[in-house]
Design a protein around this motif. Sequence first.
Motif: not given
Length: 681
Positions: A347, A349-351, A361, A363-364, A372, A401
């Motif tokens: 769970n 996310t890449w920040y 954020d 993540s896009q 992972r 992450f």
Amino acid sequence: MPGFKTGYRDYDDDGYGNPFKSKEFYSEEPGYVEDNTDCDDYDSNIHPGATEIGGDGIDQDCDNSDWPVLNTYYRDNDGDGYGAPNEITESASQPSDYVTDNTDCNDDDSSIHPGAIEIYGDGVDQDCNGSAPNRPNLVSPLNDSLDVSLTPTLITNIFSDPDAGDTHLLTEWNITTMDDFSKSTLYEGSTIYLTSLRVPDLALEENTTYYWRVRFYDNNLNTSEWSETSSFTTLQTQNDINENGIPDTLENDTIDLNNDGIADIEQVDEIKSLNTVVGDGQIGVSLNESETITEIVEINSIDSETTSEVVRPHNMLLGLFACRFTVTNPGDTANVTIHFSEAAPANATWYFYDSINGWIDNSQYAVFNDDRKAVNLVLKDGYYGDADGIANGIIVDPSGFGIASWIKGAVSDLYTSQAITTATIGFDGINLDLNTLLEGNYVSMILPGIYDFSVSAPGYEPQTFSGIKIEEGYVVTQDIELLPLCQKVTHTSPFSTTNNTAPTFTWEEDRAYSWYQLWVGYPNDDKVFAEWYDSADICSNGSCSVDPPLDLTNGNYEWYIKSWNDNCTIWSDSMAFTIQIGGTPPSKIAHTSPSGTTQDSTPTCIWVEDPASTWYKFWVGFPNGDKIFAQWYDAADICSDGYCTVTTEIESIPGDYEWYVKSWNDYGKVWSDGMSFSVTE
């Protein structure tokens, strides 16, 4: 014959008779009245005393005229279509050189008006939105400073602006290695970091001289001049003696994060890896066959807990990984792969993080591998994933992450539900530098925990919420309605001089208030009219309007608005206006004597004659306002050779006194200022 009366026919039964149809009768006669002043006996809405509707072609009040509807116009001296707010006339039709607009700030120059193109830095307010802020001064680092940190905090003086009420909206920060600023190292505009800014990690190089400057924007988007330029030189850390772009203390001789059978340390042009400062792990970056990256310049590991006390992701097992690349052309897009020694949680996310824009954020632009243990990133010079804020051929990317919790919501006015764009938000006494500039909305990362949550905004009662629980990985929505403080309303009209004896009173609506009282009177506070109005009856589209039943004579007046709701009541400031019809109204007289101290117990009072005044009212009394004597005098009886003289008809006992004179003619009246005198033994 004795006892007989004359009656006049009242066809419309409005109580007013037809002067041309009469008869005599001894007792009351149905359909007849003693009045004979109706000018239309077939319409009950037309008779003396009826309300006149101007400009409709009908004489409702039988005064032999249909007074015109008067509109307000403003002088347009320079012909640019924008009028001067203080040059006003009221007329049934638009006069030549007058317009309905009243927003010009220079009516002698047609190039200056709202909507004109602003020429910044020339000292002229072309678009009438106010003056530019004062030029900033740079405070720290001092000019020509040496051995400055690679992440210095730049500091300026506080914001100042010639326009009262203007606020500091944004600061532009500019750093370069060229004293002409032809190419920038960092170029950022921030609405949060207005007078101090920490330079992002890896944006600066060691032992390098930099030049920097700033400029301020106010809330009307007026821009100051750039500050004078200051310079500093960064320190030489000796942290990378072998110059391979990896801090010596974090090098790892054996790790092979891309699993190609070769230690990463042996192919630093293709992949750079290091030990992390948190998590006892390793992380590295490889080019991922990118055609636009010319070099991985350097990398570093950062403890994410050093970025903020509460605003950051949690469970950042390996902290932040910072890297700096060069690309072929400014603005290029680059593709890289970040490798980890342990898998990112499912769970996570890449920040992206930098000290100017905070946590984002990203993540896009990030895709994790199936295991992972790597993420493929897309970065764009000067845009996403670049902390220096400018397309300069260099990408600075601090990211990592983690798992984030969020709090978000909207701040609005309790009464109007309108968004509040000036709110400041904090948790447990920590100002998060959050604001609600974007349509009243706010959003922030926050560590899991239980917080006391506070919100404040100019013009509103601050509010605190206790025990707000933030759970791991969840978004908490907290909408807030703030109670307005008592605010004075802003008048619109009438002001200045008008020939309308029954003016319309207008002011800006404040939706916090449910009732308004209009008060109209003389400058000495004598009341002419006062009435309460339900705001629902008189206000719409941001404006309130009242047409009170007035028939003012020539003279000077003031008006106020009292605003009311269940929580507060407040009077507005006053607005003055003058009624002038026909001739010239009187002027305020100038006293001559007595003043100061006199032993005369019946002093003679003298003032300069006002040629326009036909009568004067002389008043004398004590300083507390208690009257001793007041009398009207015909100017012809008391004035000659430019002066008017009245001898007090009282025996003044020793003490302090004041005297006033009211000037009067058919076109108005005005009180003088007071003059003091003392009678001694």
